[in-house]
Design a protein around this motif. Sequence first.
Motif, PDB file in Angstrom:
ATOM      1  N   ARG A 201      35.108  45.837   0.345  1.00 18.01           N
ATOM      2  CA  ARG A 201      33.826  46.098   1.010  1.00 18.01           C
ATOM      3  C   ARG A 201      33.052  44.805   1.239  1.00 18.01           C
ATOM      4  N   ILE A 202      33.058  43.903   0.247  1.00  8.60           N
ATOM      5  CA  ILE A 202      32.367  42.626   0.411  1.00  8.60           C
ATOM      6  C   ILE A 202      33.030  41.814   1.518  1.00  8.60           C
ATOM      7  N   LEU A 203      34.359  41.811   1.546  1.00  9.80           N
ATOM      8  CA  LEU A 203      35.073  41.084   2.601  1.00  9.80           C
ATOM      9  C   LEU A 203      34.700  41.620   3.977  1.00  9.80           C
ATOM     10  N   GLU A 204      34.674  42.921   4.149  1.00 15.32           N
ATOM     11  CA  GLU A 204      34.345  43.512   5.450  1.00 15.32           C
ATOM     12  C   GLU A 204      32.904  43.198   5.845  1.00 15.32           C
ATOM     13  N   LYS A 205      31.999  43.183   4.871  1.00 13.51           N
ATOM     14  CA  LYS A 205      30.602  42.823   5.167  1.00 13.51           C
ATOM     15  C   LYS A 205      30.482  41.384   5.630  1.00 13.51           C
ATOM     16  N   LEU A 206      31.194  40.498   4.954  1.00 13.04           N
ATOM     17  CA  LEU A 206      31.110  39.086   5.325  1.00 13.04           C
ATOM     18  C   LEU A 206      31.713  38.841   6.709  1.00 13.04           C
ATOM     19  N   ILE A 207      32.797  39.516   7.025  1.00 13.18           N
ATOM     20  CA  ILE A 207      33.387  39.393   8.367  1.00 13.18           C
ATOM     21  C   ILE A 207      32.407  39.904   9.415  1.00 13.18           C
ATOM     22  N   PHE A 208      31.751  41.022   9.140  1.00 18.45           N
ATOM     23  CA  PHE A 208      30.743  41.556  10.062  1.00 18.45           C
ATOM     24  C   PHE A 208      29.599  40.559  10.232  1.00 18.45           C
ATOM     25  N   PHE A 209      29.173  39.943   9.129  1.00 22.73           N
ATOM     26  CA  PHE A 209      28.111  38.936   9.172  1.00 22.73           C
ATOM     27  C   PHE A 209      28.529  37.757  10.055  1.00 22.73           C
ATOM     28  N   TYR A 210      29.759  37.316   9.926  1.00 19.59           N
ATOM     29  CA  TYR A 210      30.253  36.229  10.778  1.00 19.59           C
ATOM     30  C   TYR A 210      30.227  36.643  12.247  1.00 19.59           C
ATOM     31  N   LYS A 211      30.576  37.879  12.526  1.00 20.07           N
ATOM     32  CA  LYS A 211      30.595  38.340  13.920  1.00 20.07           C
ATOM     33  C   LYS A 211      29.184  38.387  14.517  1.00 20.07           C
ATOM     34  N   ILE A 212      28.189  38.615  13.690  1.00 21.64           N
ATOM     35  CA  ILE A 212      26.805  38.572  14.164  1.00 21.64           C
ATOM     36  C   ILE A 212      26.480  37.178  14.696  1.00 21.64           C
ATOM     37  N   HIS A 213      27.001  36.160  14.024  1.00 15.85           N
ATOM     38  CA  HIS A 213      26.613  34.781  14.323  1.00 15.85           C
ATOM     39  C   HIS A 213      27.599  34.027  15.221  1.00 15.85           C
ATOM     40  N   MET A 214      28.798  34.565  15.378  1.00 18.09           N
ATOM     41  CA  MET A 214      29.802  33.834  16.157  1.00 18.09           C
ATOM     42  C   MET A 214      30.408  34.754  17.213  1.00 18.09           C
ATOM     43  N   ASP A 215      30.048  34.524  18.452  1.00 16.59           N
ATOM     44  CA  ASP A 215      30.604  35.317  19.543  1.00 16.59           C
ATOM     45  C   ASP A 215      32.110  35.077  19.647  1.00 16.59           C
ATOM     46  N   GLY A 216      32.822  36.126  19.929  1.00 18.37           N
ATOM     47  CA  GLY A 216      34.253  35.998  20.175  1.00 18.37           C
ATOM     48  C   GLY A 216      35.103  35.840  18.933  1.00 18.37           C
ATOM     49  N   LEU A 217      34.559  36.153  17.769  1.00 14.12           N
ATOM     50  CA  LEU A 217      35.364  36.028  16.558  1.00 14.12           C
ATOM     51  C   LEU A 217      36.567  36.965  16.607  1.00 14.12           C
ATOM     52  N   GLY A 218      36.341  38.159  17.108  1.00 18.65           N
ATOM     53  CA  GLY A 218      37.446  39.091  17.320  1.00 18.65           C
ATOM     54  C   GLY A 218      38.035  39.642  16.035  1.00 18.65           C
ATOM     55  N   GLU A 219      39.174  40.263  16.177  1.00 17.94           N
ATOM     56  CA  GLU A 219      39.866  40.870  15.040  1.00 17.94           C
ATOM     57  C   GLU A 219      40.483  39.798  14.153  1.00 17.94           C
ATOM     58  N   ILE A 220      40.350  39.972  12.845  1.00 21.15           N
ATOM     59  CA  ILE A 220      40.992  39.077  11.881  1.00 21.15           C
ATOM     60  C   ILE A 220      42.255  39.785  11.389  1.00 21.15           C
ATOM     61  N   ARG A 221      43.367  39.433  11.981  1.00 22.70           N
ATOM     62  CA  ARG A 221      44.604  40.180  11.735  1.00 22.70           C
ATOM     63  C   ARG A 221      45.115  40.042  10.313  1.00 22.70           C
TER      64      ARG A 221
END
Length: 231
Positions: A201-221
Amino acid sequence: MLYKTRGIALSYIRYRESSIIAKIYTESFGIQTYIVNGVRSPKSKTNKIAFFQPLTLLDLVVYHKSKEDTIHRLSELKCYAPFRSIPFDIIKSSLALFVTEILGKTLREEESNEPLFQFLQEAILYLDHAEVHFENFHIHFLSQLASYLGFGIETVEDLENELRGNNYPQTADMVEQGAVRELLTSGFGSVITLDRGRRLRILEKLIFFYKIHMDGLGEIRSMEVLKEILR
């Protein structure tokens, strides 16, 4: 001109018969792309392609011309800190794959950033040398990296407020909040007890947080690999 710099190998693609095009994060020039000739030649006496495995720490001599040149050339290279364990440990190699994917999507500056390079070097060496308690390395890495990218997390409350403001559906419980608070203030190697569900859950939150700040981050496979590997 020829320049000496340290670098961190991120990825490469094959180019022509025996060459590659490598993406490397350098201490002197930021993120750069290089043509490396002859590394895939069957006549080569050394396995130079191994230098371009994810996160390998390199000493480089490079050609750099004008800003308009987007692809440069390598003159010399060697590994200055050969890995002890990352390529041979399935958990560590999966964590390295995740870190490499994150860096490939977030490092965009073509200029020197010595504090960021030092942080990345410290993180990589910690992961390679750690014998225990590295299961939270990826979330620790994300929480710290954000500061070097310009959108650092000051407090766990700030993180939760920003996630809520961007319609993130979950709110952290007290255990998660305590873990994130320690991630933000401690160095690599601190022992933070988390079960598999909370870590994810923490990992998914941090990835979502990164997507807020970085356009085009996309899926982290590579996240799917971590979900299977980390228990």
